[in-house]
Design an enzyme around this catalytic site. Structure first.
Site, mmCIF file in Angstrom:
data_model
loop_
_atom_site.group_PDB
_atom_site.id
_atom_site.type_symbol
_atom_site.label_atom_id
_atom_site.label_comp_id
_atom_site.label_asym_id
_atom_site.label_seq_id
_atom_site.Cartn_x
_atom_site.Cartn_y
_atom_site.Cartn_z
ATOM 1 N N ARG A 62 0.794 -1.212 0.000
ATOM 2 C CA ARG A 62 0.000 0.000 0.000
ATOM 3 C C ARG A 62 0.834 1.274 0.000
ATOM 4 O O ARG A 62 0.671 2.128 -0.858
ATOM 5 C CB ARG A 62 -0.924 0.011 1.215
ATOM 6 C CG ARG A 62 -1.926 1.157 1.215
ATOM 7 C CD ARG A 62 -2.811 1.138 2.450
ATOM 8 N NE ARG A 62 -3.519 -0.124 2.601
ATOM 9 C CZ ARG A 62 -4.275 -0.413 3.639
ATOM 10 N NH1 ARG A 62 -4.418 0.464 4.621
ATOM 11 N NH2 ARG A 62 -4.894 -1.576 3.700
ATOM 12 N N TYR B 147 -18.008 12.270 -13.062
ATOM 13 C CA TYR B 147 -17.986 13.528 -13.808
ATOM 14 C C TYR B 147 -16.690 13.744 -14.580
ATOM 15 O O TYR B 147 -16.593 14.679 -15.355
ATOM 16 C CB TYR B 147 -18.187 14.717 -12.862
ATOM 17 C CG TYR B 147 -19.502 14.705 -12.136
ATOM 18 C CD1 TYR B 147 -20.702 14.684 -12.834
ATOM 19 C CD2 TYR B 147 -19.543 14.714 -10.742
ATOM 20 C CE1 TYR B 147 -21.912 14.666 -12.161
ATOM 21 C CE2 TYR B 147 -20.751 14.699 -10.059
ATOM 22 C CZ TYR B 147 -21.933 14.670 -10.777
ATOM 23 O OH TYR B 147 -23.129 14.660 -10.115
ATOM 24 N N HIS C 13 -7.438 -4.692 -7.754
ATOM 25 C CA HIS C 13 -7.241 -4.001 -6.470
ATOM 26 C C HIS C 13 -8.511 -4.091 -5.634
ATOM 27 O O HIS C 13 -9.391 -3.237 -5.737
ATOM 28 C CB HIS C 13 -6.871 -2.532 -6.732
ATOM 29 C CG HIS C 13 -6.253 -1.845 -5.546
ATOM 30 N ND1 HIS C 13 -4.995 -2.129 -5.075
ATOM 31 C CD2 HIS C 13 -6.735 -0.870 -4.737
ATOM 32 C CE1 HIS C 13 -4.712 -1.353 -4.039
ATOM 33 N NE2 HIS C 13 -5.764 -0.579 -3.809
#
Length: 828
Positions: free
Chosen positions: A43, A132, A89
């Site tokens: 990570r 968006y 993932h």
């Protein structure tokens, strides 16, 4: 332990609940280690080879797998996030989208790897939702994922073992150095600065061709970081430390110039900001500084940034102020100058390591050599296979009629394959390829094409074998590919590197020390002698000159005219302030306003409150000024519980802004501090009017961590109200001021009675004794609420700085005081 009811169908032993006893500490340790391992390796930390964290690597690989090349249309970011989350993932979509947004931000990465379309955020605002925005691969991402289909890296299973993903990307770009990295793991963190691609590639090429190159050789190519937002790096010693050890720090400054913003007014125009600093944050800090009177000479600050002109912050300067001096002030008090700490931690062969510049470049170079070698082996294998098929096809074309006859007379495909192998001495792959041959390949032109292809394959095979056989040739290929990457994706340097704030080559240690503490002199202020002043009402200031502080009848009624502590210093020096918590806080004289003389003595009405220039804790107050010079006299302190201490001279940390000078017990606090010589008399006055003075030699100097020694013996419930020192030469002029009142009254609400008596009237005693009485209480009085010892004349002021008249000198020490006209807040 409860049991279930027995039944005749099951034996009794199977009905008992089974509880496994485990050691909680061992379980917690094992679980935490597994969690830490996951955070570190999966990570937070990047791989030193491709400079990517797992989520970033999976995003780029999935975008390449989806065919989102720079010449293809954009797709919704939500689609990319969904593909990455579903296939590679298995974490939250927010984490994946945040990582993809950072890969697309040109102000975060020196070389963005994702081409974002839409609102991908700014330094002050976050991005729009993934539904968006749209995205595709940036051109540089092609270099990161290129040649993945040529067995250049190992592939590992994904989280459910249904798909595979690359363990590391080929990374033709030195991404870790070019784009930097930031991450917080468990027990470690990484914070790496971006660099210029052309410079890093030049250093890498030098290391490829000269494997024994030193760090100094590589630093000729990579002089320092190159930040995405440009700006200036002030002081390079921290950068060099980071290149040597993997850890260091440097300061970044905005790029600014002075312009005429109106026909009659000049202003400061900011065109580049320090890395990770946004314009809104700068304007907010400027407004806060102006409102708090930390910044002066600023009329207005506006953000005129647009897409056509880029960043443009305009700071209007008031008439009569030097813009250069105002800019220097802004550097000290706002994020226009910021610090960046380098901590080069990355995974090398699966282990976290702290890497210097040479190690970082060498890891990437070795990775690229391995990638080119594996690619060459893959291409050699494929070309040998193709050459084998072409040779068999040429054999068939030379005698195509017999080939057709063999095939037509065979019973089935298997028989035809075996007869072709026997008749024409072909291998099984060659025979299979001939059986699948189309008739249009039997023309004369096709034969010429095959012959040219054979020649081309033989040439490429010889070239690939030469590369694999000669390490120097392999390194040359790697170096040439690096040069091609730099020419394709490289851009000019954006960040200016300065050895010091002024841009000149100065002593590195001095520049780093001054820069780390933010000490920078305004241009109009010279390093001249002056006095640092602390008023009884908590104001700090400095004088404009080193003229002696003289009291005149005209200044007697001036506001804020009681000096609680003074210190001879210079305008560009640093002094310390001693607090009631036993801390010594570093303070730059440049942060204090200069007060012009008024009728022979300065008036502190223009001083700055202590809390605005010194970071104080709750209920902490400043009690005195102290010198930080190595040759200064020892600093003596006393606490409310009667402890006295002398701090050994020169015990001043150079790399800290605040430190403890006495170890206090619970409930204790410092009531006074002053510099003393060995022949000075230390004076303590307690709340029950006891005054004790003894030579300073009875208190040996101690280190900063020491708790001091007994100074005065206190009765139960009593405390020390003041501490001071008297020089033997000034004993005839020294006076003792005591103010008595009721201990139960609220502070500042009672006037009380005051007495001024000569210091010579008090006999000296040994340390740790009770002293002598200095004040006789009147009716309603039971404690001293204030006391002061110093050179006459003594002056008093109220809480707002207004003067309060003190009684005339009384030669008797054990007498009552005279009623005061108003409450006294401080005496000086």
């Amino acid at each position: 332990m409860a049991r279930r009811p027995a039944t005749p169908d099951l034996p009794p032993e199977d009905l008992v609940e089974k509880i496994v006893d485990i050691d909680v500490a061992a379980e917690m340790e094992g679980s935490f280690l597994e969690y830490a391992y996951s955070v570190i390796y999966s990570r937070a930390l990047p791989d030193a080879r491709d400079g990517l964290k797992p989520v970033q690597r999976r995003i780029l690989f999935q975008m390449a797998d989806m065919g989102l090349r720079p010449d293809r249309p954009y797709v919704k970011s939500a689609r990319v996030v969904g593909e990455v989350m579903g296939k590679l993932h298995p974490h939250g979509d927010t984490a994946i989208y945040d990582a993809m947004v950072r890969l697309a931000q040109p102000f975060s990465l020196r070389l963005p790897l994702v081409d974002g379309h839409g609102n991908f955020g700014s330094l002050d605002d976050g991005p729009a939702a993934p539904r968006y925005t749209e995205a595709r691969m940036a051109p540089a991402a092609l270099a990161m994922t290129g040649d993945l289909d040529e067995d250049v890296v190992d592939f590992v299973p994904n989280y459910d073992n249904k798909l595979t993903q690359p363990e590391v990307l080929p990374a033709a770009i030195p991404n870790l150095l070019v784009n930097g990295a930031a991450g917080i793991a468990v027990g470690m963190a990484t914070n790496m600065a971006p660099h210029n691609l052309v410079e890093v590639v030049a250093a890498a090429r030098h290391l490829v061709l000269h494997p024994d190159a030193t760090l100094e050789d590589l630093m000729r190519f990579v002089p320092g970081p190159d930040l995405p937002t440009g700006g200036k790096i002030v002081g390079l010693d921290g950068v060099r430390d980071a290149y040597r050890t993997g850890r260091g720090a440097f300061r970044t400054r905005a790029t600014a110039r002075v312009e005429n913003v109106t026909p009659r007014r000049k202003g400061i125009v900011i065109t580049e900001l320090p890395y990770t600093v946004g314009p809104e944050k700068v304007i907010e800090k400027i407004k806060e500084g102006v409102q708090a009177k930390k910044l002066s000479g600023i009329a207005d600050a506006v953000d005129l940034t647009d897409r056509q002109h880029g960043l443009r912050l305009v700071i209007e300067v008031k008439a009569g102020f030097d813009p250069d001096a105002v800019l220097e002030q802004l550097y000290r008090a706002t994020p226009l100058e910021d610090s960046f700490s380098i901590n080069n931690v990355a995974l090398v062969e699966g282990q976290p390591r702290t890497l210097g510049l040479r190690e970082l470049i060498d890891v990437w170079v070795q990775h690229r050599i391995a990638v080119v070698r594996r690619r060459s082996e893959h291409r050699l294998r494929k070309r040998l296979e193709r050459l084998h098929l072409v040779e068999g096809l040429l054999v068939a074309i030379l005698d195509i009629d017999e080939v057709i006859q063999v095939i037509r007379t065979s019973d089935d495909a298997e028989a035809a394959r075996e007869r072709l192998r026997t008749v024409f001495d072909l291998s099984e792959p060659q025979a299979e390829y001939i059986l699948e041959l189309r008739l249009r390949r039997l023309t004369k032109f096709s034969r010429l094409e095959l012959e040219r292809e054979k020649e081309q394959l033989e040439s490429e095979i010889a070239e690939l074998r030469g590369i694999l056989a000669d390490d120097a040739l392999l390194r040359t290929v790697v170096s040439d590919e690096m040069a091609q990457v730099a020419a394709t994706y490289g851009t000019p340097r954006r960040t200016i590197l300065l050895e010091s704030a002024g841009g000149s080559a100065v002593t590195g240690a001095a520049a780093a020390a001054r820069s780390s503490r933010g000490v920078a002199a305004p241009l109009e202020i010279a390093d001249t002698a002056c006095w640092a002043l602390l008023s009884g009402t908590g104001l700090l200031a400095r004088t404009a000159s080193d003229e002696p502080l003289v009291r005149t009848p005209q200044t007697r009624r001036a506001k804020h005219d009681v000096l609680a502590s003074t210190l001879a210093t210079s305008t560009r020096a640093e002094v310390g302030v001693v607090t009631s918590r036993g801390r010594l806080v570093r303070l730059s004289m440049l942060d204090l306003p200069a007060l012009p003389p008024t009728d022979g003595a300065p008036s502190l009405g223009g001083g700055v409150p202590v809390g605005e220039v010194v970071a104080l804790e709750p209920r902490e107050r400043v009690v005195a000024l102290a010198s930080l010079a190595a040759d200064a006299p020892t600093l003596a302190l006393a606490t409310a519980q009667g402890v006295v201490k002398r701090v050994a001279p020169g015990d001043v940390p150079s790399n800290r802004d605040a430190w403890e000078v006495i170890g206090l017990k619970d409930g204790d606090e410092v009531v006074g501090a002053t510099h003393v010589a060995d022949d000075d008399e230390l004076v303590l006055v307690s709340s029950d009017t006891s005054l004790l003075h003894f030579p300073a030699t009875q208190v040996r100097p101690q280190g900063r961590a020491a708790g001091g020694m007994a100074g005065i013996k206190l009765a139960a419930g009593q405390r020390v109200v003041t501490f001071g020192a008297v020089t033997p030469a000034l004993v005839p002029d020294a006076v003792v001021v005591t103010v008595a009142g009721s201990s139960s009254a609220l502070p500042g609400t009672q006037s009380g009675s005051a007495k001024v008596s000569p210091f010579e009237a008090y006999p000296g005693k040994g340390r740790a004794t009770g002293g002598v009485r200095s004040h006789r209480f009147l009716k309603g009085e039971d404690a001293l609420i204030l006391a002061w010892v110093g050179t006459a004349p003594a002056w008093a002021c109220g809480s707002a700085g207004q003067p309060v008249e003190l009684p005339e000198l009384d030669p008797r020490r054990d007498m009552s005081g005279t009623a005061l006209p108003a409450p006294v807040h401080a005496v000086g």
